[in-house]
Motif scaffolding. Structure first.
Motif, PDB file in Angstrom:
ATOM      1  N   GLU A  90      13.641   1.415 -27.565  1.00 46.88           N
ATOM      2  CA  GLU A  90      13.279   0.007 -27.387  1.00 46.88           C
ATOM      3  C   GLU A  90      14.342  -0.903 -27.998  1.00 46.88           C
ATOM      4  O   GLU A  90      14.785  -1.874 -27.378  1.00 46.88           O
ATOM      5  N   ALA A  91      14.782  -0.558 -29.227  1.00 43.64           N
ATOM      6  CA  ALA A  91      15.802  -1.369 -29.901  1.00 43.64           C
ATOM      7  C   ALA A  91      17.120  -1.338 -29.126  1.00 43.64           C
ATOM      8  O   ALA A  91      17.791  -2.366 -28.964  1.00 43.64           O
ATOM      9  N   CYS A  92      17.492  -0.162 -28.632  1.00 42.74           N
ATOM     10  CA  CYS A  92      18.746  -0.041 -27.882  1.00 42.74           C
ATOM     11  C   CYS A  92      18.677  -0.819 -26.568  1.00 42.74           C
ATOM     12  O   CYS A  92      19.632  -1.495 -26.182  1.00 42.74           O
ATOM     13  N   ASP A  93      17.551  -0.706 -25.885  1.00 43.28           N
ATOM     14  CA  ASP A  93      17.405  -1.431 -24.619  1.00 43.28           C
ATOM     15  C   ASP A  93      17.487  -2.933 -24.843  1.00 43.28           C
ATOM     16  O   ASP A  93      18.115  -3.657 -24.069  1.00 43.28           O
ATOM     17  N   ALA A  94      16.847  -3.399 -25.922  1.00 40.07           N
ATOM     18  CA  ALA A  94      16.865  -4.835 -26.209  1.00 40.07           C
ATOM     19  C   ALA A  94      18.283  -5.298 -26.543  1.00 40.07           C
ATOM     20  O   ALA A  94      18.760  -6.322 -26.040  1.00 40.07           O
ATOM     21  N   LEU A  95      18.983  -4.519 -27.374  1.00 41.16           N
ATOM     22  CA  LEU A  95      20.349  -4.884 -27.752  1.00 41.16           C
ATOM     23  C   LEU A  95      21.277  -4.845 -26.538  1.00 41.16           C
ATOM     24  O   LEU A  95      22.142  -5.715 -26.364  1.00 41.16           O
ATOM     25  N   TYR A  96      21.067  -3.853 -25.714  1.00 39.45           N
ATOM     26  CA  TYR A  96      21.874  -3.705 -24.493  1.00 39.45           C
ATOM     27  C   TYR A  96      21.689  -4.935 -23.590  1.00 39.45           C
ATOM     28  O   TYR A  96      22.667  -5.488 -23.064  1.00 39.45           O
ATOM     29  N   ALA A  97      20.450  -5.366 -23.456  1.00 45.64           N
ATOM     30  CA  ALA A  97      20.165  -6.547 -22.624  1.00 45.64           C
ATOM     31  C   ALA A  97      20.813  -7.801 -23.225  1.00 45.64           C
ATOM     32  O   ALA A  97      21.410  -8.613 -22.509  1.00 45.64           O
ATOM     33  N   GLN A  98      20.720  -7.938 -24.536  1.00 43.41           N
ATOM     34  CA  GLN A  98      21.329  -9.107 -25.200  1.00 43.41           C
ATOM     35  C   GLN A  98      22.852  -9.085 -25.069  1.00 43.41           C
ATOM     36  O   GLN A  98      23.476 -10.114 -24.813  1.00 43.41           O
ATOM     37  N   ALA A  99      23.437  -7.917 -25.279  1.00 42.32           N
ATOM     38  CA  ALA A  99      24.901  -7.808 -25.193  1.00 42.32           C
ATOM     39  C   ALA A  99      25.378  -8.099 -23.772  1.00 42.32           C
ATOM     40  O   ALA A  99      26.410  -8.740 -23.566  1.00 42.32           O
ATOM     41  N   THR A 100      24.615  -7.639 -22.790  1.00 41.42           N
ATOM     42  CA  THR A 100      24.960  -7.915 -21.392  1.00 41.42           C
ATOM     43  C   THR A 100      24.895  -9.416 -21.129  1.00 41.42           C
ATOM     44  O   THR A 100      25.818 -10.000 -20.552  1.00 41.42           O
ATOM     45  N   ALA A 101      23.824 -10.040 -21.592  1.00 44.79           N
ATOM     46  CA  ALA A 101      23.655 -11.477 -21.381  1.00 44.79           C
ATOM     47  C   ALA A 101      24.755 -12.277 -22.083  1.00 44.79           C
ATOM     48  O   ALA A 101      25.180 -13.319 -21.597  1.00 44.79           O
ATOM     49  N   ALA A 102      25.243 -11.754 -23.214  1.00 41.66           N
ATOM     50  CA  ALA A 102      26.303 -12.441 -23.966  1.00 41.66           C
ATOM     51  C   ALA A 102      27.692 -12.180 -23.381  1.00 41.66           C
ATOM     52  O   ALA A 102      28.690 -12.638 -23.924  1.00 41.66           O
ATOM     53  N   GLY A 103      27.749 -11.426 -22.281  1.00 39.12           N
ATOM     54  CA  GLY A 103      29.040 -11.159 -21.643  1.00 39.12           C
ATOM     55  C   GLY A 103      29.893 -10.144 -22.386  1.00 39.12           C
ATOM     56  O   GLY A 103      31.100 -10.072 -22.179  1.00 39.12           O
ATOM     57  N   LEU A 104      29.267  -9.340 -23.248  1.00 38.18           N
ATOM     58  CA  LEU A 104      30.037  -8.365 -24.029  1.00 38.18           C
ATOM     59  C   LEU A 104      30.268  -7.053 -23.274  1.00 38.18           C
ATOM     60  O   LEU A 104      30.977  -6.177 -23.751  1.00 38.18           O
ATOM     61  N   ASP A 105      29.685  -6.929 -22.109  1.00 37.19           N
ATOM     62  CA  ASP A 105      29.881  -5.748 -21.262  1.00 37.19           C
ATOM     63  C   ASP A 105      29.721  -4.450 -22.059  1.00 37.19           C
ATOM     64  O   ASP A 105      30.691  -3.713 -22.276  1.00 37.19           O
ATOM     65  N   PRO A 106      28.483  -4.136 -22.486  1.00 37.32           N
ATOM     66  CA  PRO A 106      28.265  -2.966 -23.335  1.00 37.32           C
ATOM     67  C   PRO A 106      28.180  -1.660 -22.555  1.00 37.32           C
ATOM     68  O   PRO A 106      27.837  -1.649 -21.379  1.00 37.32           O
ATOM     69  N   LEU A 107      28.523  -0.576 -23.233  1.00 35.03           N
ATOM     70  CA  LEU A 107      28.253   0.771 -22.729  1.00 35.03           C
ATOM     71  C   LEU A 107      27.235   1.397 -23.677  1.00 35.03           C
ATOM     72  O   LEU A 107      27.510   1.561 -24.867  1.00 35.03           O
ATOM     73  N   LEU A 108      26.063   1.736 -23.156  1.00 35.97           N
ATOM     74  CA  LEU A 108      25.004   2.319 -23.975  1.00 35.97           C
ATOM     75  C   LEU A 108      24.990   3.835 -23.808  1.00 35.97           C
ATOM     76  O   LEU A 108      24.769   4.327 -22.695  1.00 35.97           O
ATOM     77  N   ASP A 109      25.242   4.546 -24.885  1.00 35.49           N
ATOM     78  CA  ASP A 109      25.165   6.004 -24.815  1.00 35.49           C
ATOM     79  C   ASP A 109      23.712   6.432 -24.976  1.00 35.49           C
ATOM     80  O   ASP A 109      23.207   6.592 -26.085  1.00 35.49           O
ATOM     81  N   ASP A 110      23.061   6.596 -23.831  1.00 37.42           N
ATOM     82  CA  ASP A 110      21.638   6.962 -23.798  1.00 37.42           C
ATOM     83  C   ASP A 110      21.471   8.423 -23.397  1.00 37.42           C
ATOM     84  O   ASP A 110      20.415   8.828 -22.927  1.00 37.42           O
ATOM     85  N   ARG A 111      22.536   9.222 -23.567  1.00 36.48           N
ATOM     86  CA  ARG A 111      22.446  10.625 -23.165  1.00 36.48           C
ATOM     87  C   ARG A 111      21.624  11.421 -24.176  1.00 36.48           C
ATOM     88  O   ARG A 111      21.638  11.128 -25.370  1.00 36.48           O
ATOM     89  N   ASP A 112      20.956  12.427 -23.661  1.00 39.55           N
ATOM     90  CA  ASP A 112      20.151  13.306 -24.500  1.00 39.55           C
ATOM     91  C   ASP A 112      21.065  14.391 -25.059  1.00 39.55           C
ATOM     92  O   ASP A 112      21.197  15.466 -24.477  1.00 39.55           O
ATOM     93  N   MET A 113      21.753  14.084 -26.152  1.00 37.91           N
ATOM     94  CA  MET A 113      22.609  15.087 -26.801  1.00 37.91           C
ATOM     95  C   MET A 113      22.731  14.761 -28.289  1.00 37.91           C
ATOM     96  O   MET A 113      22.270  13.726 -28.755  1.00 37.91           O
ATOM     97  N   ARG A 114      23.370  15.685 -29.040  1.00 32.70           N
ATOM     98  CA  ARG A 114      23.410  15.535 -30.504  1.00 32.70           C
ATOM     99  C   ARG A 114      24.317  14.385 -30.943  1.00 32.70           C
ATOM    100  O   ARG A 114      25.316  14.096 -30.282  1.00 32.70           O
ATOM    101  N   PRO A 115      24.013  13.790 -32.102  1.00 29.88           N
ATOM    102  CA  PRO A 115      24.811  12.670 -32.613  1.00 29.88           C
ATOM    103  C   PRO A 115      26.305  12.988 -32.730  1.00 29.88           C
ATOM    104  O   PRO A 115      27.147  12.157 -32.384  1.00 29.88           O
ATOM    105  N   GLY A 116      26.621  14.205 -33.191  1.00 29.62           N
ATOM    106  CA  GLY A 116      28.034  14.540 -33.398  1.00 29.62           C
ATOM    107  C   GLY A 116      28.861  14.365 -32.135  1.00 29.62           C
ATOM    108  O   GLY A 116      29.952  13.792 -32.159  1.00 29.62           O
ATOM    109  N   GLY A 117      28.323  14.857 -31.031  1.00 26.08           N
ATOM    110  CA  GLY A 117      29.025  14.738 -29.749  1.00 26.08           C
ATOM    111  C   GLY A 117      29.150  13.292 -29.321  1.00 26.08           C
ATOM    112  O   GLY A 117      30.175  12.876 -28.767  1.00 26.08           O
TER     113      GLY A 117
END
Lengths: 440, 440
Positions: free
Chosen positions: B362-389
């Protein structure tokens, strides 16, 4: 842009080689110049329209979830030998050897290459569905290139490729593109009719062509007029069920080209008052061909059961450079082009009738600055030549609105505003003229 | 963009064929894939960077008054036979026959073609000065393609051509491009040093190369460090006199590659503490060659005295696809690429550490939406994998800012913000994190 600083060389006379309106007007309006049979240079105004079309295609591809890539124009023959198409493709494919004697070709399409790209990096159904497209120049060595950019040899195409784990998912991907194409053409100011099609050299068992009506079209088309006003053309569909329903609705009405037309069926299915028999230009073509390329090229993914299965594919093409010609065929009169506003090379033309008059220059410069600031992207004809030539050139290049400023009107603070499509002219106070353009 | 819907296939291991950092990282960061020796497909993130570079080049060309055209990749051999270069060019030019047996070639450069375009539509000095450019794929059949896109066979180049009525005007056009190129490279986050150059197969008598410093550069470079901070790189010049002065200033300091280097002169002209001996990558090359092509091809204009004179020309190239590699050579560390913000493929990366946690999502989706609206062109890593990778991949692709959101910080309303270039990390309240990115 000021015309005096823009390379926009118009021609009064119709070039002898141009048989159809779009070819004539693209040459006369300084949009293209031919370099060899079926091979053209795009001059600034032509390139600007071409780029606007490509950007709309791109925008609708992104909306449909496709990812843009860019494959090279030159391909190695190897993958084509694996798929069996290297020998099958015929003399339209330009083949050559590089300096080391390796057989290469100029890509006429990219099924093999994208399948190879896919298989190197995607191994699991979890990464699907996937749709990859590019907008790239292709070469098909037509035996008789003609009609300008409508049947050239080097041409710009958007070709996309979908990858799915099974036939059911792949057909859904196909339907999604089908609807997305209708939206794309609608945004370009065109009504494209989807028609049941043969699959030809791409292969496969499900295919539609998209045609726009134009007297000079290469195909005869037969369709039910009920097809041409569907809300799916413009509205977002929110579920797979809605998508399926729209696809069924849009493909149930009769619509075929001469290649697949059946008179008896046409008569039986379409009421007399809804029958349209016309000519059309193909601007898009889509195919579902299953595992035709993934099997010989070994593009498999593991499915939910852990089994490796060949990926199911479709391919989807829009003729981007051809669309420039197609749009002109559908939008012109005896005086020149009439651009739909979405892809007009400039939003408004400003004619300065007297460039040796200080007041005219001042008024034109001020209006030009205001129009630029308002995002109207004006073209100011500031050339030192007679009014007659300026009017004729402006009609020819077909901007949606033309504002004319001359010493006579200027004394009363007036300009003339003309709508290129309707031909309607009105005298408007100079102070209000841009508001009229924006409102129109 | 959500990573799960983006075709961005990273690789952990370094591919054996990649000898230099840019080649390694472009493969590992999923920017390109090789199709044949020196021939690449640009995957979405690579294409995005390539397009950003092309757009900056375009923008600076427009500022300098150049008009964009698009010439085809395939050319007829005829004009090259007229200029004498068809035989002179050597095996780097890819030649072939079309189905009718006509000799064609894949353009390695376009002097002949643009001269022909020019001469058909321009007859008078009144239409000059003129500068026409295009950004188009070229093919040069290198005997040993290497270093990824740095020395490929199919490559994207901006090549421009100036047309003037006499030598004096043509030299002014040359100087204008010289300054415009420095601005262009500066906007790309690069300091390019202009160096006196040989003219090579293009011909002519005035030429400069533009090189950026990089350990892996193909050329050894020798220059006076005084050259690298001129205000002409960034400020608009308002008169021809100011332009001439800037050009003189920038070319008076010693700066040469090994091709033209003279040790004695270097020692005599440059104080010891300003001597730089380094390696560089050529990213631009400009030439004034007068009437070398206009004479054999008959491109004349009438001058102010009514006489027909051959037009004076220059040509100007920027290696657009090569720049992607060059920029990475100049901007990377052991973990990956460090994009200058002007051409970063995304403005900010957002790492979701736990995609099976509802609050994180929820927090990531909200931040992603805000960053998009602010023209920051975000890339959200929403993949199901370990933090290290995820951390390693984000370092590898090199976005300027990375925001990490995990369950632990989230309980206190905090996120971690990392600056990729400095490596500096800070915990920032989730509500303030985008403001920190925008301010940074």
């Amino acid at each position: 842009m000021r015309w005096s600083r823009y390379f926009l060389p118009t021609m009064k006379d119709t070039p002898a080689e141009a048989q159809i309106a779009s070819h004539r007007y693209m040459l006369r309006a300084g949009m293209v110049r031919q370099n060899a049979a079926g091979i053209y240079t795009w001059l600034p105004m032509g390139l600007k329209v071409l780029s606007k079309i490509a950007d709309i295609v791109r925008d609708e591809q992104a909306r449909a979830g496709a990812n843009e890539v860019l494959m090279p124009t030159v391909q190695s023959a190897e993958l084509w030998q694996e798929s069996g198409r290297f020998d099958a493709y015929g003399p339209e494919m330009l083949r050559f050897e590089d300096r080391h004697g390796r057989t290469m070709l100029y890509g006429p399409t990219n099924e093999e290459m994208i399948t190879d790209i896919f298989k190197r990096d995607v191994q699991s159904y979890k990464n699907l569905p996937m749709n990859l497209y590019h907008i790239q120049w292709k070469f098909r060595d037509e035996v008789r290139p003609r009609f300008g950019v409508m049947r050239g040899r080097e041409f710009l195409m958007k070709d996309g490729y979908s990858f799915d784990v099974d036939k059911e998912a792949a057909e859904l991907a196909y339907k999604k593109v089908f609807i997305s194409y209708l939206r794309t053409f609608r945004r370009l100011g065109l009504t494209a009719i989807p028609m049941q099609a043969d699959t030809g050299p791409i292969g496969g068992d499900l295919s539609h062509e998209f045609l726009i009506q134009a007297e000079t079209g290469e195909s005869e088309v037969f369709f039910d007029s009920a097809i041409s006003g569907d809300r799916a053309f413009t509205e977002d569909l929110t579920s797979d069920a809605e998508l399926e329903a729209a696809f069924d609705r849009l493909t149930s009405a009769y619509a075929r080209t001469d290649e697949t037309h059946e008179s008896a069926l046409f008569d039986a299915q379409v009421p007399e008052d809804r029958k349209v028999v016309s000519r059309g230009v193909e601007v898009g073509h889509i195919f579902y061909f299953g595992t035709k390329y993934s099997e010989p090229l070994g593009a498999t993914v593991s499915n939910a059961d852990g089994q490796d299965v060949p990926v199911h594919m479709g391919s989807y093409g829009i003729g981007v450079s051809r669309l420039v010609g197609g749009i002109i065929e559908a939008n012109h009169d005896d005086d020149g082009i009439i651009w739909p506003s979405e892809i007009a090379p400039f939003g408004v033309g400003i004619i300065n009738l007297k460039t040796d008059d200080a007041a005219c220059n001042e008024a034109c410069d001020a209006l030009y600055a205001q129009a630029t600031a308002a995002g109207l992207d004006p073209l100011l004809d500031d050339r030192d030549m007679r009014p007659g030539g300026k009017f004729a050139d402006m009609e020819l290049i077909g901007l949606p609105w033309v504002i004319t400023i001359g010493p006579r009107g200027l004394k009363d603070g007036m300009a003339e505003l003309k709508n290129r499509r309707t031909g309607e002219k009105q005298d408007v106070a100079l102070a209000d003229v841009l508001a009229s353009v924006s409102a129109g």
